[in-house]
Design a protein around this motif. Sequence first.
Motif, PDB file in Angstrom:
ATOM      1  N   PHE A  11      19.149  -1.319 -28.835  1.00 32.56           N
ATOM      2  CA  PHE A  11      19.645  -2.383 -27.957  1.00 32.56           C
ATOM      3  C   PHE A  11      19.841  -3.644 -28.802  1.00 32.56           C
ATOM      4  N   GLY A  12      20.936  -4.356 -28.574  1.00 32.07           N
ATOM      5  CA  GLY A  12      21.165  -5.630 -29.243  1.00 32.07           C
ATOM      6  C   GLY A  12      21.895  -5.555 -30.565  1.00 32.07           C
ATOM      7  N   SER A  22      28.421 -13.947 -35.252  1.00 32.89           N
ATOM      8  CA  SER A  22      27.770 -13.860 -33.942  1.00 32.89           C
ATOM      9  C   SER A  22      26.250 -14.031 -34.027  1.00 32.89           C
ATOM     10  N   GLY A  23      25.695 -13.745 -35.195  1.00 36.10           N
ATOM     11  CA  GLY A  23      24.251 -13.838 -35.348  1.00 36.10           C
ATOM     12  C   GLY A  23      23.492 -12.618 -34.852  1.00 36.10           C
ATOM     13  N   LEU A  42      29.496   1.388 -28.988  1.00 32.93           N
ATOM     14  CA  LEU A  42      28.560   1.167 -27.892  1.00 32.93           C
ATOM     15  C   LEU A  42      28.392  -0.335 -27.773  1.00 32.93           C
ATOM     16  N   ASP A  43      28.415  -0.848 -26.567  1.00 32.49           N
ATOM     17  CA  ASP A  43      28.227  -2.283 -26.381  1.00 32.49           C
ATOM     18  C   ASP A  43      26.878  -2.717 -26.932  1.00 32.49           C
ATOM     19  N   ARG A  44      26.771  -3.984 -27.233  1.00 34.69           N
ATOM     20  CA  ARG A  44      25.535  -4.542 -27.784  1.00 34.69           C
ATOM     21  C   ARG A  44      24.345  -4.255 -26.878  1.00 34.69           C
ATOM     22  N   PRO A 154      23.864  -0.994  -9.763  1.00 32.04           N
ATOM     23  CA  PRO A 154      24.055  -1.590 -11.090  1.00 32.04           C
ATOM     24  C   PRO A 154      23.190  -0.915 -12.158  1.00 32.04           C
ATOM     25  N   THR A 155      23.763  -0.800 -13.347  1.00 28.62           N
ATOM     26  CA  THR A 155      23.055  -0.207 -14.484  1.00 28.62           C
ATOM     27  C   THR A 155      22.036  -1.196 -15.034  1.00 28.62           C
ATOM     28  N   LEU A 156      20.821  -0.711 -15.228  1.00 30.60           N
ATOM     29  CA  LEU A 156      19.760  -1.506 -15.841  1.00 30.60           C
ATOM     30  C   LEU A 156      19.614  -1.169 -17.321  1.00 30.60           C
ATOM     31  N   ARG A 157      19.789   0.101 -17.663  1.00 31.73           N
ATOM     32  CA  ARG A 157      19.651   0.560 -19.040  1.00 31.73           C
ATOM     33  C   ARG A 157      20.616   1.709 -19.250  1.00 31.73           C
ATOM     34  N   LEU A 158      21.265   1.711 -20.417  1.00 29.51           N
ATOM     35  CA  LEU A 158      22.272   2.723 -20.719  1.00 29.51           C
ATOM     36  C   LEU A 158      22.018   3.292 -22.105  1.00 29.51           C
ATOM     37  N   ILE A 159      21.799   4.597 -22.158  1.00 29.51           N
ATOM     38  CA  ILE A 159      21.510   5.292 -23.416  1.00 29.51           C
ATOM     39  C   ILE A 159      22.508   6.430 -23.578  1.00 29.51           C
ATOM     40  N   ARG A 160      23.296   6.401 -24.660  1.00 26.03           N
ATOM     41  CA  ARG A 160      24.196   7.537 -24.913  1.00 26.03           C
ATOM     42  C   ARG A 160      23.398   8.616 -25.622  1.00 26.03           C
TER      43      ARG A 160
END
Length: 179
Positions: A11-12, A22-23, A42-44, A154-160
Motif C-alpha cells: 500500500f502507498g 510526488s514524494g 496498481l493504484d497507490r 465502497p472498497t476499504l482494501r484492495l489486494i490483487r
Amino acid sequence: MSRVILFHKPFGVLSQFTDEGSGHPTLAEYIDVPGVYAAGRLDRDSEGLLVLTDDGRLQHRIAHPKSKQPKTYWVQVERVPDEAALEALRRGVTLKDGRTRPAKVKRIDAPSPLFPRDPPVRFRKSVPDSWLEMVITEGKNRQVRRMTAHVGHPTLRLIRAQVGEWHLGGLRPGEWRDA
C-alpha cells in the motif's frame, strides 16, 4: 528469453520506478533490476501482485484490455453485499466511462495470510465489512473500486492476488521473485 518478476506491491507505493516529485515510494526502492517495467499498474492505495517484465510484447499482452487477461482481486467492502449486488457485478455495471464487462464475484473469508496494512483500514463498530473475490478481464481506471461503490459497497482494501497465470503465492509485501 524474457524476464518476468512478480512483486507484492505494498500500500502507498507507486507502480513506477520514478516518483516525478510526488514524494511517494516507488518500485526503485524494492527492485534493483535494470530493464524491467510494470505490465499494467496498481493504484497507490491498492496492494498485491504487480508483474514486471523486460519483454515489451508480453507487457502489452498483460496490460492491454483487448487481451482480456483475467485479474483476481480480494476486495474488502463496507457491509455484506446481498445477492442482488453480487448479481449486478456479475452482469457488469454502467460507470461514467461505459459498461464494465461481467465480473466473476463471490463472497470469501478474509484472505490468508492477510498482512497488516500501514495505515490500517478504518474500523467502524457500527458498519460491518466483508470480503469478495472479483475476477475482471479489463482494467478501467479504479474499476473494482468504482464497481463496488456503484452497488453500494465502497472498497476499504484492495489486494490483487493474480494476473493471468501468475499469483502472489507466499510473497510478503515488498518482496519479489522471478516467475
